[in-house]
Design a protein around this motif. Structure first.
Motif, PDB file in Angstrom:
ATOM      1  N   ASP A   1       0.672  -1.173   0.025  1.00 49.90           N
ATOM      2  CA  ASP A   1      -0.036  -0.201  -0.023  1.00 49.90           C
ATOM      3  C   ASP A   1       0.798   1.166   0.005  1.00 49.90           C
ATOM      4  N   SER A   2       2.080   1.359   0.636  1.00 47.39           N
ATOM      5  CA  SER A   2       2.771   2.263   1.019  1.00 47.39           C
ATOM      6  C   SER A   2       3.534   2.605  -0.519  1.00 47.39           C
ATOM      7  N   LEU A   3       3.946   1.594  -1.036  1.00 45.31           N
ATOM      8  CA  LEU A   3       4.449   1.646  -2.400  1.00 45.31           C
ATOM      9  C   LEU A   3       3.485   2.217  -3.337  1.00 45.31           C
ATOM     10  N   VAL A   4       2.400   1.870  -3.479  1.00 42.72           N
ATOM     11  CA  VAL A   4       1.469   2.529  -4.635  1.00 42.72           C
ATOM     12  C   VAL A   4       1.196   3.795  -4.157  1.00 42.72           C
ATOM     13  N   LEU A   5       1.040   4.310  -3.078  1.00 46.04           N
ATOM     14  CA  LEU A   5       0.990   5.858  -2.905  1.00 46.04           C
ATOM     15  C   LEU A   5       2.277   6.361  -3.109  1.00 46.04           C
ATOM     16  N   TYR A   6       3.513   5.822  -2.883  1.00 45.23           N
ATOM     17  CA  TYR A   6       4.682   6.498  -3.321  1.00 45.23           C
ATOM     18  C   TYR A   6       4.970   6.639  -4.865  1.00 45.23           C
ATOM     19  N   LEU A   7       4.426   5.653  -5.611  1.00 42.29           N
ATOM     20  CA  LEU A   7       4.451   5.542  -7.122  1.00 42.29           C
ATOM     21  C   LEU A   7       3.516   6.736  -7.635  1.00 42.29           C
ATOM     22  N   ILE A   8       2.333   6.695  -7.179  1.00 37.28           N
ATOM     23  CA  ILE A   8       1.365   7.843  -7.515  1.00 37.28           C
ATOM     24  C   ILE A   8       2.001   9.314  -7.039  1.00 37.28           C
ATOM     25  N   GLY A   9       2.259   9.441  -5.640  1.00 36.54           N
ATOM     26  CA  GLY A   9       2.556  10.890  -5.255  1.00 36.54           C
ATOM     27  C   GLY A   9       3.910  11.365  -6.143  1.00 36.54           C
ATOM     28  N   ARG A  10       4.642  10.377  -6.473  1.00 34.75           N
ATOM     29  CA  ARG A  10       6.121  10.944  -7.198  1.00 34.75           C
ATOM     30  C   ARG A  10       5.862  10.717  -8.883  1.00 34.75           C
ATOM     31  N   GLY A  11       4.428  10.704  -9.403  1.00 37.01           N
ATOM     32  CA  GLY A  11       4.329  10.598 -10.677  1.00 37.01           C
ATOM     33  C   GLY A  11       5.074   9.576 -11.514  1.00 37.01           C
ATOM     34  N   MET A  12       5.269   8.467 -11.073  1.00 38.61           N
ATOM     35  CA  MET A  12       6.322   7.502 -11.387  1.00 38.61           C
ATOM     36  C   MET A  12       5.235   6.609 -12.368  1.00 38.61           C
ATOM     37  N   VAL A  13       3.827   6.752 -12.112  1.00 37.10           N
ATOM     38  CA  VAL A  13       2.906   5.834 -12.979  1.00 37.10           C
ATOM     39  C   VAL A  13       2.052   6.688 -13.609  1.00 37.10           C
TER      40      VAL A  13
END
Length: 330
Positions: free
Chosen positions: A245-257
């Motif tokens: 869950d934390s990784l999903v939030l990180y990817l979205i928050g950093r604009g990586m996906v």
């Protein structure tokens, strides 16, 4: 005793006297004394010499070959590992002992979800998140009073509903919308990433469970069947929020996906496409390969946190009176 993780690609593992020597090209990455090793896990494409394999087998050290996602292709096991009584002990666990561990697992899942929401609330105040945190705290206390697995599953379901209702408030990317958890099939990009991440993590836990000689089909919380490795489903619960869950939030928050470029809609659901899977796996592997400070003052990759929990469950099987302590984040 330690686990040797070979996660870098193109490595060569050889034997030098009483040490395994890990090279990448002409560069020696690490030397590990065989008497200190418990098992060797090789992720992806690396080579092991026959001499190194023979030395590991002689010292009762299993070698597992896994994909970079954590899926186990197979294992090289010493003959002695086939004659252990661990599975018999596991199947003789009393209903009260299994219920005790099931309570701990559900409580850990609720507490870890609560901590993740607390961290996110510092970035973005939300009344919905506040209410979910309070509800998860209440449910975590109720879990300890549950007298049946059915009651536990009900409390877990209520906690998941409250948690995921607030999870959407934590998403910072404007192109991603999350209203509720949907699994079969995933209904949107966020659910697609959650489902994919859980499956990757579940596969790795299954590999570790089998390496420790446990029966993956005999669990405490989830119902076992011939087609469901329920113990992997038990042990993944404590890791969902802190890892996936934390990784999903990180990817979205950093604009990586990108919601438009990294997903595809088919068969009534939403799934990561090839580019999206590569992005997710690259970030997942980097996170799992990060070295964390250990209690003995050294450092170990995040992969080893999972391994330590599987070993803790194994100790519970041998000594049920000692109980099982799930992984908790602070």
């Amino acid at each position: 005793m330690r686990t040797l993780y070979i996660a870098q690609q193109g490595c060569y593992v050889g034997l030098s006297q009483e040490c395994l020597v890990i090279k990448q090209g002409q560069v020696v990455l690490e030397e590990v004394q065989l008497p200190l090793l418990e098992q060797v896990l090789i992720f992806g494409k690396s080579q092991v010499t026959t001499q190194a394999i023979r030395a590991c087998l002689w010292r009762d050290i299993p070698i597992a070959y896994l994909s970079r996602m954590g899926y186990c292709y197979g294992r090289v096991l010493p003959i002695e590992r086939g004659y252990r009584q661990l599975v018999r002990y596991q199947q003789q666990l009393l209903a009260a002992e299994r219920l005790m561990v099931a309570r701990q697992i559900v409580q850990a899942k609720l507490r870890n979800g609560r901590v993740l929401l607390l961290r996110q609330r510092r970035k973005n105040e939300s009344g919905l998140v506040d209410r979910a945190i309070e509800q998860l705290d209440y449910l975590a206390q109720e879990v300890l009073q549950a007298e049946s697995i059915a009651r536990l599953m009900g409390l877990e379901g209520a906690g998941a509903a409250a948690y995921f209702a607030a999870f959407g408030e934590c998403i910072m990317g404007s192109e991603f919308v999350f209203m509720a958890r949907s699994r079969r099939p995933p209904g949107n990009p966020v659910n697609a990433m959650l489902s994919f991440g859980y499956q990757v993590l579940w596969n790795h836990l299954l590999s570790l469970i089998e390496l420790q000689g446990l029966d993956p089909y005999y669990a405490c919380l989830h119902q076992e069947s011939e087609r469901h490795a329920a113990l992997a489903s038990d042990l993944i619960e404590e890791f969902r929020a802190p890892i996936v869950d934390s990784l999903v939030l990180y990817l979205i928050g950093r604009g990586m996906v990108s919601a438009e470029q990294d997903f595809e809609f088919r068969d009534g659901g939403c799934y990561l496409n090839d580019a999206g899977r590569r992005t997710f796996l690259r970030a997942f592997l980097l996170r799992m390969e990060e070295r964390l400070q250990s209690a003995d003052g050294g450092s170990r990759p995040r992969w080893d946190v999972l391994n330590q929990q599987v070993k803790a469950y194994k100790q519970f099987v041998y000594a049920p009176a000692q109980g099982y302590q799930p992984y908790l984040i602070r």
